[in-house]
Design a protein around this motif. Structure first.
Motif, PDB file in Angstrom:
ATOM      1  N   ASP A  81       0.857  -1.182   0.000  1.00 31.01           N
ATOM      2  CA  ASP A  81       0.000   0.000   0.000  1.00 31.01           C
ATOM      3  C   ASP A  81       0.890   1.228   0.000  1.00 31.01           C
ATOM      4  O   ASP A  81       2.129   1.116   0.045  1.00 31.01           O
ATOM      5  N   ALA A  82       0.269   2.391  -0.023  1.00 32.53           N
ATOM      6  CA  ALA A  82       1.010   3.656   0.040  1.00 32.53           C
ATOM      7  C   ALA A  82       0.096   4.730   0.604  1.00 32.53           C
ATOM      8  O   ALA A  82      -1.118   4.708   0.393  1.00 32.53           O
ATOM      9  N   ILE A  83       0.687   5.637   1.336  1.00 35.17           N
ATOM     10  CA  ILE A  83      -0.022   6.815   1.825  1.00 35.17           C
ATOM     11  C   ILE A  83       0.396   7.969   0.917  1.00 35.17           C
ATOM     12  O   ILE A  83       1.574   8.314   0.848  1.00 35.17           O
ATOM     13  N   THR A  84      -0.556   8.531   0.202  1.00 37.52           N
ATOM     14  CA  THR A  84      -0.253   9.506  -0.842  1.00 37.52           C
ATOM     15  C   THR A  84      -0.863  10.872  -0.508  1.00 37.52           C
ATOM     16  O   THR A  84      -1.345  11.101   0.591  1.00 37.52           O
ATOM     17  N   ARG A  85      -0.793  11.764  -1.475  1.00 35.64           N
ATOM     18  CA  ARG A  85      -1.300  13.131  -1.350  1.00 35.64           C
ATOM     19  C   ARG A  85      -0.581  13.908  -0.252  1.00 35.64           C
ATOM     20  O   ARG A  85      -1.153  14.761   0.411  1.00 35.64           O
ATOM     21  N   ASP A  95       2.885   4.563  17.204  1.00 37.67           N
ATOM     22  CA  ASP A  95       2.510   4.470  18.611  1.00 37.67           C
ATOM     23  C   ASP A  95       2.737   3.049  19.123  1.00 37.67           C
ATOM     24  O   ASP A  95       3.106   2.147  18.361  1.00 37.67           O
ATOM     25  N   ASP A  96       2.542   2.830  20.420  1.00 34.82           N
ATOM     26  CA  ASP A  96       2.808   1.519  21.005  1.00 34.82           C
ATOM     27  C   ASP A  96       1.558   0.659  21.116  1.00 34.82           C
ATOM     28  O   ASP A  96       1.576  -0.394  21.756  1.00 34.82           O
ATOM     29  N   GLU A  97       0.459   1.087  20.498  1.00 36.46           N
ATOM     30  CA  GLU A  97      -0.787   0.328  20.531  1.00 36.46           C
ATOM     31  C   GLU A  97      -1.141  -0.277  19.179  1.00 36.46           C
ATOM     32  O   GLU A  97      -2.164  -0.956  19.041  1.00 36.46           O
ATOM     33  N   GLY A  98      -0.322  -0.007  18.170  1.00 37.24           N
ATOM     34  CA  GLY A  98      -0.618  -0.514  16.833  1.00 37.24           C
ATOM     35  C   GLY A  98      -1.770   0.203  16.154  1.00 37.24           C
ATOM     36  O   GLY A  98      -2.340  -0.303  15.185  1.00 37.24           O
ATOM     37  N   LYS A  99      -2.107   1.396  16.641  1.00 38.48           N
ATOM     38  CA  LYS A  99      -3.284   2.101  16.135  1.00 38.48           C
ATOM     39  C   LYS A  99      -2.944   3.124  15.060  1.00 38.48           C
ATOM     40  O   LYS A  99      -3.462   3.058  13.950  1.00 38.48           O
ATOM     41  N   TYR A 100      -2.072   4.080  15.401  1.00 44.75           N
ATOM     42  CA  TYR A 100      -1.786   5.180  14.481  1.00 44.75           C
ATOM     43  C   TYR A 100      -0.299   5.272  14.152  1.00 44.75           C
ATOM     44  O   TYR A 100       0.577   4.877  14.939  1.00 44.75           O
ATOM     45  N   VAL A 112       1.008  14.281   9.622  1.00 43.32           N
ATOM     46  CA  VAL A 112      -0.147  13.568   9.088  1.00 43.32           C
ATOM     47  C   VAL A 112      -0.325  12.263   9.862  1.00 43.32           C
ATOM     48  O   VAL A 112       0.615  11.464   9.976  1.00 43.32           O
ATOM     49  N   VAL A 113      -1.516  12.041  10.397  1.00 40.43           N
ATOM     50  CA  VAL A 113      -1.818  10.855  11.190  1.00 40.43           C
ATOM     51  C   VAL A 113      -2.566   9.852  10.305  1.00 40.43           C
ATOM     52  O   VAL A 113      -3.503  10.227   9.596  1.00 40.43           O
ATOM     53  N   PHE A 114      -2.146   8.580  10.347  1.00 35.94           N
ATOM     54  CA  PHE A 114      -2.826   7.557   9.552  1.00 35.94           C
ATOM     55  C   PHE A 114      -3.169   6.342  10.407  1.00 35.94           C
ATOM     56  O   PHE A 114      -2.507   6.051  11.408  1.00 35.94           O
ATOM     57  N   ASP A 115      -4.212   5.650   9.993  1.00 32.71           N
ATOM     58  CA  ASP A 115      -4.661   4.417  10.636  1.00 32.71           C
ATOM     59  C   ASP A 115      -3.774   3.265  10.155  1.00 32.71           C
ATOM     60  O   ASP A 115      -3.635   3.050   8.949  1.00 32.71           O
ATOM     61  N   ARG A 116      -3.200   2.511  11.077  1.00 31.11           N
ATOM     62  CA  ARG A 116      -2.254   1.471  10.692  1.00 31.11           C
ATOM     63  C   ARG A 116      -2.923   0.178  10.226  1.00 31.11           C
ATOM     64  O   ARG A 116      -2.242  -0.748   9.776  1.00 31.11           O
ATOM     65  N   GLN A 117      -4.240   0.118  10.285  1.00 29.79           N
ATOM     66  CA  GLN A 117      -4.959  -1.030   9.737  1.00 29.79           C
ATOM     67  C   GLN A 117      -5.426  -0.759   8.309  1.00 29.79           C
ATOM     68  O   GLN A 117      -5.345  -1.627   7.443  1.00 29.79           O
ATOM     69  N   THR A 118      -5.908   0.451   8.068  1.00 34.11           N
ATOM     70  CA  THR A 118      -6.439   0.789   6.749  1.00 34.11           C
ATOM     71  C   THR A 118      -5.483   1.639   5.930  1.00 34.11           C
ATOM     72  O   THR A 118      -5.664   1.778   4.718  1.00 34.11           O
ATOM     73  N   PHE A 119      -4.484   2.247   6.585  1.00 34.01           N
ATOM     74  CA  PHE A 119      -3.525   3.180   5.968  1.00 34.01           C
ATOM     75  C   PHE A 119      -4.210   4.443   5.445  1.00 34.01           C
ATOM     76  O   PHE A 119      -3.679   5.128   4.569  1.00 34.01           O
ATOM     77  N   LYS A 120      -5.367   4.750   5.983  1.00 30.37           N
ATOM     78  CA  LYS A 120      -6.086   5.968   5.610  1.00 30.37           C
ATOM     79  C   LYS A 120      -5.696   7.116   6.547  1.00 30.37           C
ATOM     80  O   LYS A 120      -5.499   6.914   7.752  1.00 30.37           O
ATOM     81  N   THR A 121      -5.622   8.321   5.977  1.00 33.05           N
ATOM     82  CA  THR A 121      -5.317   9.504   6.776  1.00 33.05           C
ATOM     83  C   THR A 121      -6.503   9.857   7.669  1.00 33.05           C
ATOM     84  O   THR A 121      -7.648   9.893   7.209  1.00 33.05           O
TER      85      THR A 121
END
Length: 348
Positions: A81-85, A95-100, A112-121
């Motif tokens: 995947d990739a985080i773009t824009r 983070d240490d919770e696997g969340k962001y 820029v903060v992204f979700d580590r499950q969906t890779f969405k901003t």
């Protein structure tokens, strides 16, 4: 990165001028050490790059690649995947919770903060000018984005995703680390020093000079033994006591270093160098002697250590011929060849 990016680009150009004898001697040294280049993963794409971050638990590698972050599966070597824009990425903190995850987007003066499950901003948080090095601090659950042009650090509460403080620094910051006990350290490139910051009080508590170290960039930490490892542009690694600020050693490393790393299992510190070497330093003996200079690939100056596997990931690309020097362009840079961007995988 402003000044350090210039240094990196100069390094890439200078690497084309290295004599072949140097390459051969490095290769000879590499054969006697514990590490070797295992494989190369072709990523492709265009543009420059900066720091990379391994997530050992998720088996992912986050690679800051110009206006995007490429996400690579470390089991397959494939981009998943990739985080773009984005505009101009520098680093990623997790983070240490696997969340962001948190991206320093230097050209947008934002994190820029992204979700580590969906890779969405999920959020864009204003920072200072050109946020560069970035780190998560686990005691206070904060993210620290060090701003290269405004010489300060933006502190973000990860529970509210809001800025809680902006702390002035004594010079231009580079790469940071957290000690896991509420203290954040950062190389101050323009002052050849390390800044010590208290995450609980949000205060700068010390600035320690780095002896025999010019323009420190990458920084790593041995949390168990309280040692800091700064890589410097005069081909030195400054080893610092994290409690007293005393310089303990200055082993010689390769030319054009940018990132530092530490393996807590094997007690080794690393410097990835633009001249195409990875310097390995023994941190267990107290002498901090160099045990290997592994030949990697020209321009492979940033890296990340995967603590789950012991692998080291470096990134670089192939370059075209160096243009002729002119009065208008006294330091011409070789062009990056399209789709040559590569991860170099190093293992024991």
């Amino acid at each position: 990165m402003t000044q350090s990016n210039v240094l990196k680009r100069i390094c890439m150009a200078a690497c084309w001028m290295l004599p072949f004898a140097t390459v051969f001697s490095v290769t000879a040294v590499a054969q006697s050490g514990p590490y070797k280049v295992e494989t190369h993963w072709k990523i492709g794409g265009e543009g420059g790059w900066d720091y990379i971050t391994a997530d050992p638990h998720a088996h992912l590698l986050y690679i800051d690649h110009g206006p995007r972050v490429d996400i690579v599966n470390t089991k397959t070597g494939k981009v998943v995947d990739a985080i773009t824009r984005l505009k101009g990425t520098h680093g990623v903190a997790l983070d240490d919770e696997g969340k962001y995850g948190y991206i320093s987007d230097g050209r947008d003066n934002a994190v820029v903060v992204f979700d580590r499950q969906t890779f969405k901003t999920v959020a864009t948080i204003p920072a200072g000018e050109n946020p560069d090095g970035i780190v998560f601090e686990p005691v206070t659950k904060t993210v620290w984005a060090f701003n290269g042009r405004s010489n300060n650090v933006t502190v973000i509460d990860t529970r509210t995703l809001k800025v809680v403080s902006t702390i002035a620094l004594p010079g231009k910051p580079e790469f940071p680390v957290a000690d896991g006990k509420g203290v954040v350290f950062d190389n101050i490139e323009s002052k050849n020093s390390i800044a010590r910051l208290d995450a609980k009080t949000l205060q700068l508590t010390a600035t320690w000079p780095l002896n025999d170290c010019e323009s420190p960039s990458g920084l790593a930490i041995d949390r168990a033994h309280r040692h800091l490892f700064s890589v410097c542009h005069n081909q030195k690694m400054a080893v610092t006591d994290a409690d007293s600020g005393k310089t303990l050693a200055n082993p010689t490393i390769g030319d054009g270093p940018d990132a530092a790393g530490y393996d807590p299992v094997h007690h080794l510190a690393f410097s990835s160098n633009g001249d195409g070497t990875l310097t390995v330093v023994n941190a267990a003996s107290g002498k901090f002697d160099v045990v290997q200079n592994l030949a990697t690939q020209r321009g492979a100056r940033t890296m990340s250590v995967d603590t789950a596997t012991g692998r080291i990931y470096l990134v670089t690309a192939e370059f075209g011929p160096r243009p002729a020097v002119t009065a208008e362009n006294p330091r011409p840079r070789p062009a990056i060849l399209p789709n040559s961007f590569t991860v170099v995988v190093v293992g024991r």
